[in-house]
Structures are given as structure tokens and as C-alpha cells.
Design an enzyme around this catalytic site. Structure first.
Site, short mmCIF file in Angstrom:
data_model
loop_
_atom_site.label_atom_id
_atom_site.label_comp_id
_atom_site.label_asym_id
_atom_site.label_seq_id
_atom_site.Cartn_x
_atom_site.Cartn_y
_atom_site.Cartn_z
N LEU A 177 13.14 5.60 11.83
CA LEU A 177 14.25 5.10 12.63
C LEU A 177 15.58 5.54 12.00
CD1 LEU A 177 12.90 1.52 13.37
CD2 LEU A 177 13.10 3.42 14.99
N LYS A 235 1.29 7.75 6.35
CA LYS A 235 0.25 6.82 5.92
C LYS A 235 -1.07 7.58 5.89
CE LYS A 235 2.25 2.39 7.29
NZ LYS A 235 2.01 1.09 7.96
N GLN A 251 0.83 -1.19 0.00
CA GLN A 251 0.00 0.00 0.00
C GLN A 251 0.87 1.25 0.00
OE1 GLN A 251 -3.45 -0.15 2.58
NE2 GLN A 251 -3.24 -2.36 2.84
N ASP A 310 4.76 -1.20 11.78
CA ASP A 310 3.75 -1.53 10.79
C ASP A 310 2.49 -2.08 11.45
OD1 ASP A 310 2.67 -1.66 8.30
OD2 ASP A 310 3.75 -3.46 7.67
N ALA A 358 4.88 8.87 11.39
CA ALA A 358 5.69 8.12 12.35
C ALA A 358 7.16 8.48 12.17
CB ALA A 358 5.49 6.62 12.16
N ASP A 410 -1.83 -9.35 10.99
CA ASP A 410 -0.84 -9.24 9.90
C ASP A 410 0.58 -9.08 10.44
OD1 ASP A 410 -0.09 -9.07 7.17
OD2 ASP A 410 0.01 -6.90 7.31
N GLU A 455 11.37 -6.94 13.51
CA GLU A 455 12.75 -6.49 13.30
C GLU A 455 13.46 -6.23 14.61
OE1 GLU A 455 13.34 -3.34 10.45
OE2 GLU A 455 11.61 -3.98 9.25
N GLU A 496 -4.77 -0.53 5.34
CA GLU A 496 -4.10 0.01 6.52
C GLU A 496 -4.82 1.28 6.96
OE1 GLU A 496 -0.01 0.57 5.49
OE2 GLU A 496 0.47 -1.56 5.67
#
Length: 535
Positions: free
Chosen positions: A341, A234, A218, A427, A338, A407, A412, A255
Site C-alpha cells: 500500500l 510470503k 512469521q 493479512d 502482494a 486470526d 486497518e 501462514e
């Protein structure tokens, strides 16, 4: 006649005397009966620390800041391994659940949130963090911004601020201070002073560059700011109150921007601090995306809808087409931003396939769905056979079940820390899709492994009590987001579902304890990450 009058006088005198004595007694007893009616307060954290450090019994663990290296050891379930410091914490929890409950239920929601974060379970003593347990360190000699590879270029040089960064943290923008605060065990510290300024900047700073992020099914964008910070964008694709259709497969779901925001708040309330800060923002599709993007592929996907709204769809695997376009109203669009990182060149990350990954097939099931003893094999497989990786994954399972997120195929970690580190909870956009149905399959890992952190278990118990009810503190926390002014980020049915699902998690842990005690005679369900080190 005289006797009658005398009796009346004596009766009146006795009546006055009785009233006088009654008032006198009431006056004397007033100080005792009208003391300030204050609720029992929790003992000072210093007392907890002193009592915990005074314990002469150790379970062999190294505490929260340095988890043990062997998950098969360090259990508080052994009858001879009850830590006195933990007994004090249990007492605090019992006090808060019982006698102090009625005093706190009427507190304003924001006060409930502050009281939760003030609770000893959120302020456990931690030893100093060793130098090698920090993800990034500032070099003594830094390149100038003109030579830095982290410079984000906008349309004009005026878009960029000259930021003379030095080793002095006061010269660093909030996003950089948060990056430098990432340690082996968390993204940011409890009560980190950088979080609130960072969230404010993500919501208000000018956007100087926008490009599409590659990968994924997406549309996602990367937005850059004048202080060289970046955020993952997003967009809003459906109304907050719109539930996911029961006929839609989890891998086909859209999402949600509000799910990303709510996941950050829920993660912090659970005491994890493993989701990067996320904030809601009203973005102008024209001036903050279309007019400043340097991504030609993205720029070619803009168009005006039949009613005059500005739309775009980008390029991605599945949902990037005119049928799935994202549209402003007419140019303004809700979105989640967001914090990105650290760059992979500075802090590489490793993606791990979840042992409980779904098949992502309409007809096939994964092995764990048909094998009730599946976790026995996982427990003997690296990295789940030692360290805290298994209970780390159970923390993520609890988060996903509360959100209804099916989902979670990968997670990570930062490569620098190897296997002994926390999991990044990234996510989360497919959470909070349904409030009317709980998804029991998400909780299967916990039910199969029967393993959970003591600190997590205690916080879940705390959040199930009226003084700190999960739905209340979530409502208070989400009310601080800028998009709350438009509409609540989670509807009341979603908040009610959080309380309901929390009870399901606690019931699952209780069943595990009963089953383990019955089968092997030992309750080893609770993994003690709160015991004090020996000596």
C-alpha cells in the site's frame, strides 16, 4: 374384383394425401418452432438506472458511493420504504436464480466468471467521486526520480529504470495508477484496467532489492522492482493439501502463501475489492533474495540443508529459526507477492482492535464468547454506532468465515477518511487451513448483530446459484494465477467447503430475519446500501 381394386386405389390416394398435408403443415410451422433457443438475457443496465432514478420513494440513504452517516436509519426493512430500483434488482436476481439457471450451468468456468462480473449487482451505477474522496492526488509539479524519497536502490544503478513521471497517468507504472485509484470506498474499481497489468508485473518484473519486513510472528520480506514498486513476500511453508492439525491453536498456525492469493480472488468475487492485488511467483532464493539483499541480519540466516537446498529463516517473534527455515528446491521457492500500500508518510493508516478479537489464550475466553447480547454494547460504541462501520465489519466476518480464518484481531483504515471509509482486508495467510471443519465462532458477530449489507446479501445469494456457483468462479479465477501451472492453489475439498460455508451464512441471515420479525415485529436485518437518494 373391380370394387376391391378401387378401394385400394382410394386408400393409397388418401394415404399420399395425408402424408402431403402433414409435410405441408410441418413446413408452415417450421419458422415458428425453430426460433433460436437463447436464454433470457438480463435487461440493459441503463434500464435499471432509469428505473432506479425514477423512484419516488427514498429510504434516506446516499447510495453506494456515499454511504449514510447513521447506521440506525436508512433501512429497507420498513414496509413503506421499498425502493422501486431495488425491486428491479431483486427481479434480476430472481431471473438469474430461476429461469436462466439451466441455460448457464453448462458454461465454461471462465465464462461463468465473466458472466458474474457482468451481472448488474457488480455494475451498480455510482455517482462521480468527489475530489476529497480520493486517497492520493498527483501534484502539478513533481520531484525528479533522483530526488524522490520513493527511490529503491539495488546493487547497481543499472538495476533502476529512469521513469520520468508526470501528471499524465500514461507515464505511471501500474502500481502507481492503482495507488492513485484508491478512494474512500474501495482499493480499486470494478473492471479496473490497472489490475491485470499490475499482477503480470508482480509475477515477472526483475527483483532489485529484498529486505525483511519488521514485526509479526512469521517471516515476511519486502521486494522492490525497477519501476519503484514494492511487494510483500510470503513464502511457501507447507503443501497446499496439508490441513492444519485439530490440536493446533489458531495463533500457532503457519501462514500460507496460497491463502493470501486465494483471499484476493475471493475478496474480488464477493465484490469487496478491499484486499490489495496478490499473485503467486516462483522465486529464486539465491539470485532474487540472498545475492541482492542489503539486510545483513537476513543475509546471516542463509544456509544449505543436508540435501543441498538453499534455506533461510530471518528474524521474527516466533517462527524464525533453523527449525522453521524456508527452503528452496533446490533454489526455487513458491511465494505470494502482494502489492504494498502507499507509504505511511503519504497515506497513514489506523489500526482498530476488533470487538470480536479472540483472547489468544489457551484457557481464557473472550467476553463475546459467553455473552449472547454482546453486540448490543458494540452498537452503542463509536465508531459502530453510526455510519457503515458495523456492516463493514460484517463483510469482513463473511470473508473470514468462508476462508476459515480465525486470526482477525485487528483491521486497518486510511486515516484521511476518518470513520466513514472501507476496511482494509489485510493479512489473510491463516485462511484455508481446514476444509473438513467449519469454524462457527467466526460467524458469531453476524449472528449476534443480525446485520448485513443488502448488496452483500444479494451477491451471496447469487453465488449460491448454479450459474454463478462460488466454487466454480473461484476455480476459474485462481486458474489465472501463474502458480496454478504447478498445482491448483486450492484443492477441491477447499472449493467444496466454500459452497458449504456460503449456505451456512445465508441460513444464518434467514434465522436472523425470522428472529427479528418474531421478537420486534420488524425485519431490520438487511441494511439497504442500494437505495436511490431522494430527488
Amino acid at each position: 374384383m373391380w370394387r376391391v381394386r378401387s378401394r385400394r386405389k382410394i386408400g393409397v390416394f388418401l394415404a399420399f394425401l395425408t402424408v402431403f398435408l402433414y409435410l405441408l403443415m410441418a413446413l408452415i410451422s417450421l419458422p415458428a418452432n425453430h426460433q433460436p433457443c437463447e436464454p433470457l438475457s438480463l435487461p440493459n443496465l441503463r434500464v435499471l438506472r432509469d428505473l432506479a432514478n425514477a423512484s419516488s420513494v427514498s429510504t434516506g440513504t446516499r447510495g453506494l458511493a456515499a454511504p449514510p452517516t447513521d447506521a440506525a436509519h436508512g433501512d429497507s426493512s420498513s414496509k413503506d420504504a421499498k425502493d422501486r430500483g431495488q425491486a428491479v434488482i431483486d427481479g434480476f436476481l430472481a431471473l438469474n436464480e430461476g429461469g436462466n439457471a439451466s441455460a448457464n450451468t453448462s458454461l465454461p468456468l471462465m465464462s461463468k466468471l465473466e458472466a458474474l462480473f457482468d451481472h448488474p449487482l457488480y455494475n451498480l451505477p455510482r455517482p462521480p467521486i468527489p475530489e476529497e474522496d480520493w486517497l492520493l492526488r498527483v501534484k502539478a509539479k513533481m520531484e525528479s526520480p533522483e530526488k524522490s524519497s520513493q527511490r529503491w536502490v539495488g546493487d547497481t544503478e543499472e538495476d533502476l529504470d529512469a521513469v520520468p513521471w508526470t501528471s499524465d497517468s500514461h507515464t505511471h507504472p501500474p502500481w502507481l495508477r492503482l495507488h492513485l485509484g484508491i478512494s474512500r470506498w474501495q482499493l480499486y474499481a470494478h473492471r479496473d484496467a490497472n489490475v491485470e497489468p499490475l499482477i503480470e508485473q508482480l509475477a515477472t518484473q526483475p527483483i532489485v532489492s529484498t529486505v525483511q519486513k519488521s514485526g509479526g510472528t512469521q517471516l515476511k520480506l519486502v521486494m522492490s522492482f525497477p519501476d519503484y514498486g514494492q511487494a510483500l513476500f510470503k513464502p511457501m511453508k507447507q503443501e497446499r493439501n496439508q490441513e492444519t492439525s485439530y490440536n493446533l491453536y489458531y495463533f500457532s498456525d503457519f501462514e500460507r502463501h496460497n491463502a493470501e492469493i486465494a483471499a484476493f480472488h475471493l475478496d474480488r468475487i464477493l465484490g469487496y475489492r478491499r484486499v490489495p492485488p496478490v499473485v503467486g511467483r516462483l522465486v529464486n532464493v539465491v539470485t532474487e533474495i540472498k545475492d541482492i539483499t542489503t539486510d545483513r541480519k537476513l543475509a546471516r540466516t542463509f544456509f544449505n540443508s543436508p540435501v543441498g537446498n538453499v534455506c533461510f529463516y530471518g528474524q521474527c517473534s516466533y517462527y524464525c529459526s533453523t527449525e522453521h527455515a524456508v527452503c528452496g528446491s533446490p533454489a526455487h521457492l513458491e511465494a505470494s507477492l502482494a502489492l504494498m500500500l502507499p507509504d505511511l508518510a503519504l497515506a497513514s493508516r489506523r489500526a482498530w482492535r476488533s470487538p470480536w478479537r479472540r483472547s489468544y489464550s489457551r484457557s481464557k475466553k473472550a467476553k463475546w464468547e459467553s455473552d449472547p447480547d454482546y453486540c448490543s454494547g458494540v452498537k452503542t460504541t463509536p465508531p459502530y454506532n453510526k455510519g457503515t462501520r458495523l456492516v463493514d465489519l460484517m463483510d469482513l466476518v463473511v470473508l473470514d468465515f468462508l476462508m476459515g480464518n480465525m486470526d482477525r484481531h485487528h483491521y486497518e483504515t486510511f486515516e484521511k477518511f476518518g470513520n466513514d471509509t472501507f476496511l482494509l482486508h489485510l493479512d489473510n495467510g491463516r485462511g484455508f487451513g481446514r476444509h473438513s471443519k467449519d469454524e462457527p465462532s467466526i460467524l458469531v458477530p453476524l449472528e449476534q448483530c443480525c446485520r448485513i449489507r443488502r448488496s452483500t446479501w444479494l451477491r451471496l445469494r447469487l453465488l449460491s446459484q448454479p450459474p454463478h456457483r462460488l466454487s466454480d468462479v473461484m476455480r476459474a479465477s485462481l486458474s489465472k494465477d501463474p502458480l496454478h501451472r504447478v498445482a491448483p492453489l486450492l484443492s477441491e475439498p477447499h472449493l467444496a467447503a466454500l459452497d458449504r460455508r456460503l449456505r451456512i451464512v445465508l441460513d444464518a441471515v434467514s434465522r436472523c430475519q425470522e428472529r427479528r420479525s418474531k421478537d420486534v415485529g420488524v425485519d431490520d436485518v438487511i441494511y439497504d446500501d442500494m437505495a436511490t437518494p431522494a430527488g
